[in-house]
Design a protein around this motif. Structure first.
Motif, mmCIF file in Angstrom:
data_model
loop_
_atom_site.group_PDB
_atom_site.id
_atom_site.type_symbol
_atom_site.label_atom_id
_atom_site.label_comp_id
_atom_site.label_asym_id
_atom_site.label_seq_id
_atom_site.Cartn_x
_atom_site.Cartn_y
_atom_site.Cartn_z
ATOM 1 N N VAL A 96 -4.377 6.404 5.687
ATOM 2 C CA VAL A 96 -3.581 6.547 5.245
ATOM 3 C C VAL A 96 -2.760 5.393 4.576
ATOM 4 O O VAL A 96 -3.147 4.379 5.676
ATOM 5 C CB VAL A 96 -2.237 7.125 6.166
ATOM 6 N N ARG A 97 -2.268 5.120 3.677
ATOM 7 C CA ARG A 97 -1.920 3.675 3.180
ATOM 8 C C ARG A 97 -0.700 3.510 2.757
ATOM 9 O O ARG A 97 -0.466 4.533 1.958
ATOM 10 C CB ARG A 97 -3.070 3.111 2.535
ATOM 11 N N ASN A 98 0.349 2.649 3.747
ATOM 12 C CA ASN A 98 2.013 2.929 3.301
ATOM 13 C C ASN A 98 2.231 1.648 3.214
ATOM 14 O O ASN A 98 2.165 0.732 3.890
ATOM 15 C CB ASN A 98 2.908 3.810 4.071
ATOM 16 N N GLN A 147 -9.909 5.581 -2.596
ATOM 17 C CA GLN A 147 -9.776 4.698 -2.593
ATOM 18 C C GLN A 147 -9.525 3.645 -2.354
ATOM 19 O O GLN A 147 -9.149 3.946 -3.882
ATOM 20 C CB GLN A 147 -11.132 4.133 -2.815
ATOM 21 N N CYS A 148 -8.594 3.078 -1.493
ATOM 22 C CA CYS A 148 -7.794 1.723 -1.316
ATOM 23 C C CYS A 148 -8.545 0.825 -2.006
ATOM 24 O O CYS A 148 -9.632 0.132 -1.773
ATOM 25 C CB CYS A 148 -7.360 1.842 0.156
ATOM 26 N N ALA A 149 -7.759 0.012 -2.643
ATOM 27 C CA ALA A 149 -8.658 -1.413 -3.679
ATOM 28 C C ALA A 149 -8.764 -2.376 -2.239
ATOM 29 O O ALA A 149 -9.462 -3.693 -2.516
ATOM 30 C CB ALA A 149 -7.366 -1.978 -4.789
ATOM 31 N N GLY A 150 -8.071 -1.896 -1.339
ATOM 32 C CA GLY A 150 -8.057 -3.140 -0.344
ATOM 33 C C GLY A 150 -9.084 -2.722 0.767
ATOM 34 O O GLY A 150 -9.387 -3.311 1.753
ATOM 35 N N GLY A 258 -6.632 4.101 -4.936
ATOM 36 C CA GLY A 258 -5.530 4.890 -4.285
ATOM 37 C C GLY A 258 -3.904 4.122 -4.846
ATOM 38 O O GLY A 258 -2.810 5.195 -5.055
ATOM 39 N N ALA A 259 -4.054 2.761 -5.017
ATOM 40 C CA ALA A 259 -2.547 2.326 -5.382
ATOM 41 C C ALA A 259 -1.194 3.047 -6.312
ATOM 42 O O ALA A 259 -0.806 3.230 -5.863
ATOM 43 C CB ALA A 259 -2.499 0.982 -5.598
ATOM 44 N N ARG A 260 -1.930 3.422 -7.585
ATOM 45 C CA ARG A 260 -1.249 5.025 -8.067
ATOM 46 C C ARG A 260 -1.518 5.697 -7.933
ATOM 47 O O ARG A 260 -0.727 7.112 -9.154
ATOM 48 C CB ARG A 260 -2.101 4.455 -9.827
ATOM 49 N N ASP A 283 0.656 -7.629 -6.339
ATOM 50 C CA ASP A 283 -0.146 -7.159 -6.353
ATOM 51 C C ASP A 283 -1.239 -6.361 -6.926
ATOM 52 O O ASP A 283 -0.518 -5.801 -7.464
ATOM 53 C CB ASP A 283 1.121 -6.368 -5.144
ATOM 54 N N TYR A 284 -2.161 -5.877 -6.275
ATOM 55 C CA TYR A 284 -2.964 -5.542 -6.900
ATOM 56 C C TYR A 284 -3.715 -5.323 -8.222
ATOM 57 O O TYR A 284 -3.712 -4.646 -9.336
ATOM 58 C CB TYR A 284 -2.391 -3.442 -6.836
ATOM 59 N N ARG A 285 -3.718 -6.946 -8.040
ATOM 60 C CA ARG A 285 -4.928 -7.148 -8.967
ATOM 61 C C ARG A 285 -5.082 -8.541 -8.552
ATOM 62 O O ARG A 285 -5.024 -9.844 -7.897
ATOM 63 C CB ARG A 285 -3.625 -8.594 -9.772
HETATM 64 MO MO MO Z 1 -3.887 1.052 -1.860
#
Ligand code: MO
Ligand code: MTE
Length: 432
Positions: A96-98, A147-150, A258-260, A283-285
């Protein structure tokens, strides 16, 4: 903290039942697993029972098995040995990513989805609820990894300081999503599929930043939004979405980070520009390795991440495992995935830092091809071990449909936010 000793890999489940879906050499041994996996689980002594693809119930023991990274906002990942137990990740084990507190709970019958469309000079909003989506559109199901980018940021931080949630290698999961095509909803709301003026589609979730009052939001390019694999989903693994994963509606954008994939989806908007939020603009760059934590970087120097690069990691043996001195081979298993639907063509493991490689057996979604592989690939192998070692170092790497492969080290891909870490995954196993 209790250290739990487990023998987790259930031979014969999954792989043996779906040989037609396999690529690569076959693996048929019934020998007991020779390694002892030790994983440290802060809350539970649960055993490895999650070995069937349909085990999606909310088993509180399994839920407790997740590794919590932060409580507020809630962030948690899956113990690695549980991740490879089933091709489809049970919802209550799925990471879970919040970014923000959970939104106020809304019943599905009250939840509204607003679709704001600009068509030439005409502007209009169509409001839909879950029943409208189910009644007016054709349902479709797709297996897709998120998948989370992190993911794997913690490893990059060992190379050089990075900022963000310190994910190990399990901020990824694979689920069967059911919903309606975003494309169908956009067209029904008045979007002309040939409209050149629409460049991006914005999305907002019901969760709110208490400081700024802004909702979580991001955007994807229009051409991706109109692709048939992109869903407004209301089910995960055949059950209504859980609150953690976006109940009652979430966006699923296969092949993209995942972020999108916006949870608790409330708003969809056509635009000429990308979403103005921090998650799209700042973020996410993944910036150049020329920049370190603390540097002032122009966000425009790197685009917003959409598709991710090719990835693979070990899940078994788990970090910290040991093996007996007599063992001549070891069972290994993990996952692989690449962005843009690029299928995985092979995953290889080396015990000599890449001088020689061993092929692994792959398990892939039977209904997806190398050109539309939104699901992950699970892989496993029995690997011969070099003799007379006090410690084994194993590495794995995957290659995708475009023959992209993973970089050997983080040196060239380092970025101060620890994003898209995909270098060869390394594990060490001490000899007892
Ligand atoms: Mo993410
Ligand atoms: N959607 C909303 N509304 N709020 C969020 O914080 N996080 C995103 C995405 N969707 C997020 C969101 C990120 S960064 C990821 S990696 C995925 O959700 C994670 O999906 P999951 O929590 O279902 O695993």
């Amino acid at each position: 903290m209790a250290a739990v000793e487990q023998r987790c890999y259930s031979h014969g489940s999954g792989y043996a039942n779906s040989k037609d879906a396999m690529h690569g050499p076959r693996y048929d041994s019934d020998k007991p697993n020779m390694i002892t996996t030790v994983y440290v689980d802060p809350t539970s002594n649960t055993n490895c029972t999650a070995d069937s693809d349909d085990s999606v119930g909310a088993d509180p023991q399994r839920r407790a098995a997740r590794i919590v990274k932060s409580e507020e906002p809630f962030n948690a990942e899956t113990p690695s040995s549980l991740l490879v137990h089933s091709f489809v990740t049970p919802a209550d084990l799925f990471f879970v990513r919040n970014h923000l507190p959970f939104p106020e709970h809304t019943d599905a019958s009250k939840h509204q989805l607003h679709v704001e469309v600009q068509n030439g000079k005409k502007k209009g909003t169509v409001t839909l609820n879950l029943d409208d989506l189910k009644e007016k559109f054709t349902p479709t199901t797709i297996t897709s990894a998120v998948q989370c980018a992190g993911n794997r940021r913690a490893e990059m931080s060992k190379f050089k300081k990075v900022e963000g949630v310190m994910w190990d290698a399990t901020a990824i999961g694979n689920a069967k999503w059911t919903g309606v095509r975003l494309r169908d909803v956009l067209i029904a709301a008045g979007v002309d599929p040939n409209d050149d003026n629409i460049k991006h589609i914005h999305f907002e979730g019901a969760d709110i930043d208490p400081d700024s009052g802004n909702h979580f939001g991001v955007s994807i390019p229009y051409h991706k939004a109109m692709s048939p694999e992109v869903l407004i989903a209301y089910e995960m693994n055949g059950e209504p979405l859980s609150v953690e994963h976006g109940y009652p509606l979430r966006l699923v954008v296969p092949g993209v980070i995942g972020a999108r994939q916006v949870k608790w989806l409330t708003t969809i908007r056509t635009s000429e520009k990308e979403s103005p939020t921090q998650w799209q603009q700042k973020d996410y760059r993944a910036f150049s390795p020329a920049y370190n934590v603390g540097d002032n970087v122009d966000p425009a120097s790197a685009p917003a991440i959409q598709e991710g690069p090719v990835q693979s990691a070990f899940c078994m043996p788990a970090p910290g495992s040991t093996i007996s001195a007599e063992a001549t081979e070891i069972d290994v298993a993990g996952y692989a995935w690449s962005g843009g639907g690029r299928g995985i063509i092979r995953v290889e493991v080396s015990t000599d830092d890449g001088a020689t490689w061993h092929l692994t057996e792959l398990k892939q979604a039977p209904d997806q091809t190398l050109d539309d592989m939104w699901a992950w690939t699970l892989w496993r192998a029995k690997i011969p071990l070099p003799a007379n070692k006090r410690r084994h170092e194993l590495v794995c790497k995957a290659t995708d449909r475009s023959y992209n492969t993973q970089p050997e080290t983080p040196v060239g891909i380092y970025n101060k936010d620890g994003l898209l870490h995909n270098c060869w995954h390394r594990i060490t196993i001490d000899v007892k």
